[in-house]
Design an enzyme around this catalytic site. Structure first.
Site, PDB file in Angstrom:
ATOM      1  N   PRO A  88       0.815  -1.229   0.000  1.00  0.00           N
ATOM      2  CA  PRO A  88       0.000   0.000   0.000  1.00  0.00           C
ATOM      3  C   PRO A  88       0.842   1.270   0.000  1.00  0.00           C
ATOM      4  CG  PRO A  88      -0.727  -1.534   1.717  1.00  0.00           C
ATOM      5  CD  PRO A  88       0.551  -2.079   1.169  1.00  0.00           C
ATOM      6  N   GLU A 115       2.411  -8.113   8.362  1.00  0.00           N
ATOM      7  CA  GLU A 115       2.454  -6.647   8.453  1.00  0.00           C
ATOM      8  C   GLU A 115       3.352  -6.053   7.378  1.00  0.00           C
ATOM      9  OE1 GLU A 115       0.236  -5.405  10.571  1.00  0.00           O
ATOM     10  OE2 GLU A 115      -0.081  -7.553  10.905  1.00  0.00           O
ATOM     11  N   ARG A 153      -1.404  -8.036 -20.956  1.00  0.00           N
ATOM     12  CA  ARG A 153      -2.247  -7.824 -22.134  1.00  0.00           C
ATOM     13  C   ARG A 153      -1.746  -6.699 -23.026  1.00  0.00           C
ATOM     14  NH1 ARG A 153      -5.941  -4.049 -21.585  1.00  0.00           N
ATOM     15  NH2 ARG A 153      -7.671  -5.034 -22.681  1.00  0.00           N
ATOM     16  N   ASP A 168     -10.121   0.327 -25.758  1.00  0.00           N
ATOM     17  CA  ASP A 168     -10.293   0.185 -24.325  1.00  0.00           C
ATOM     18  C   ASP A 168     -10.436   1.501 -23.612  1.00  0.00           C
ATOM     19  OD1 ASP A 168     -10.207  -2.468 -24.468  1.00  0.00           O
ATOM     20  OD2 ASP A 168      -8.211  -2.705 -23.602  1.00  0.00           O
TER      21      ASP A 168
HETATM   22  N1  4GX Z   1      -1.612  -2.863  -3.233  1.00  0.00           N
HETATM   23  N2  4GX Z   1      -1.228  -5.377   0.706  1.00  0.00           N
HETATM   24  C1  4GX Z   1       0.954  -6.487   0.942  1.00  0.00           C
HETATM   25  C2  4GX Z   1       1.833  -7.007   3.151  1.00  0.00           C
HETATM   26  C3  4GX Z   1       2.949  -6.068   2.918  1.00  0.00           C
HETATM   27  C4  4GX Z   1       3.022  -4.795   3.530  1.00  0.00           C
HETATM   28  C5  4GX Z   1       4.103  -3.984   3.279  1.00  0.00           C
HETATM   29  C6  4GX Z   1       4.959  -5.674   1.841  1.00  0.00           C
HETATM   30  C7  4GX Z   1       5.087  -4.447   2.448  1.00  0.00           C
HETATM   31  C8  4GX Z   1      -1.575  -3.981  -1.342  1.00  0.00           C
HETATM   32  C9  4GX Z   1      -2.238  -2.996  -2.078  1.00  0.00           C
HETATM   33  C10 4GX Z   1      -1.926  -4.422   0.011  1.00  0.00           C
HETATM   34  C11 4GX Z   1      -1.480  -5.566   2.124  1.00  0.00           C
HETATM   35  C12 4GX Z   1      -0.294  -6.328   0.116  1.00  0.00           C
HETATM   36  C13 4GX Z   1      -0.194  -5.712   2.900  1.00  0.00           C
HETATM   37  N3  4GX Z   1       3.921  -6.472   2.097  1.00  0.00           N
HETATM   38  N4  4GX Z   1      -0.590  -4.418  -2.094  1.00  0.00           N
HETATM   39  N5  4GX Z   1       0.638  -6.752   2.328  1.00  0.00           N
HETATM   40  N6  4GX Z   1      -3.295  -2.279  -1.704  1.00  0.00           N
HETATM   41  O1  4GX Z   1      -2.869  -3.906   0.549  1.00  0.00           O
HETATM   42  O2  4GX Z   1      -0.582  -3.733  -3.249  1.00  0.00           O
END
Ligand code: 4GX
Length: 240
Positions: A88, A115, A153, A168
């Protein structure tokens, strides 16, 4: 184009990689997908991949060692390669970034759980962090699938002429016009008359007006970056 996915849950990817547009492209050799189980690079009898956070607090953190060793085990087929962590905290994924990634020869997608991952993985081994949107997933896998789908794609030859790119949504920065197919009347609702007229110019203009209307109504933010013709601008000022 080659995708390498590093994950604790490689089995999540099989149905996606085997079916649909992606499945066909993989069979044709236009896309290659390789899965690496991070746990295979964990040490000790218990193959531990996570541990408690320094400084305390709830939840677990993915250990650096297994991820970095998994990355070392991935063959780099080209200099045009990028290591991406789905998180995120990353750059918000959009169609522009999808085009940028589609220009690479290899994309290595690291999927975190818990986490997050030890910050030293980011410092030493990750080129870019990407987020697919402002919501919380339980792991990076669903995000990696989104990125692979949107990028894959765009690779030349992946889409058949059936489903080409050019019409698209987002290729011109607008939402799409409505679509209809048979039957002509469904539950009392008729297909717009213009679409049955055979008048290709009227149909083109109608579709453009619908696309502009929808974008103005639902996603006016997109209009600022849309590629608008003089005709589009005229239609928009008439709509306003
Ligand atoms: N867009 N998540 C990853 C665990 C995490 C946290 C920090 C690496 C670093 C998300 C999103 C997402 C939740 C995937 C936490 N891994 N990933 N995860 N929105 O929410 O890509």
């Amino acid at each position: 184009m080659r995708f390498d996915v590093l994950t604790l849950f490689p089995d999540l990817f099989a149905p996606f990689v085997e079916q649909g547009v992606m499945g066909r492209a993989v069979q044709q050799g236009k896309l290659v997908v390789r899965l690496t189980n991070i746990r295979d690079h964990a040490r000790g009898a218990h193959r531990v991949t996570d541990d408690r956070p320094y400084g305390g607090g709830s939840g677990m953190v993915m250990k650096a060692g297994p991820i970095v060793r998994a990355l070392s085990g991935v063959e780099r087929i080209s200099d045009r390669c990028r290591v991406v962590l789905l998180t995120p905290q990353g750059r918000l994924f959009n169609q522009d970034l999808a085009w940028e990634l589609a220009d690479l020869d290899q994309l290595i997608l690291v999927c975190g759980r818990y986490e997050g991952v030890d910050e030293r993985v980011l410092e030493g081994s990750v080129d870019q962090e990407i987020s697919i949107g402002d919501y919380v997933l339980s792991g990076g896998e669903a995000a990696a699938l989104v990125v692979m789908d949107a990028v894959g794609r765009l690779v030349p030859g992946v889409l058949g002429s059936e489903d080409s790119n050019r019409d698209d949504s987002f290729e011109d920065g607008l939402l799409e016009h409505p679509h209809y197919t048979r039957p002509r009347v469904f539950e009392g609702r008729e297909v717009p008359e213009v679409l049955l007229s055979g008048d290709h110019e009227r149909i083109r203009v109608w579709r453009r007006v619908q696309a502009l209307k929808r974008t103005l109504d639902r996603r006016p933010d997109l209009l600022e970056r849309a590629r608008l013709t003089e005709e589009d601008k005229k239609i928009l000022s008439d709509l306003a």
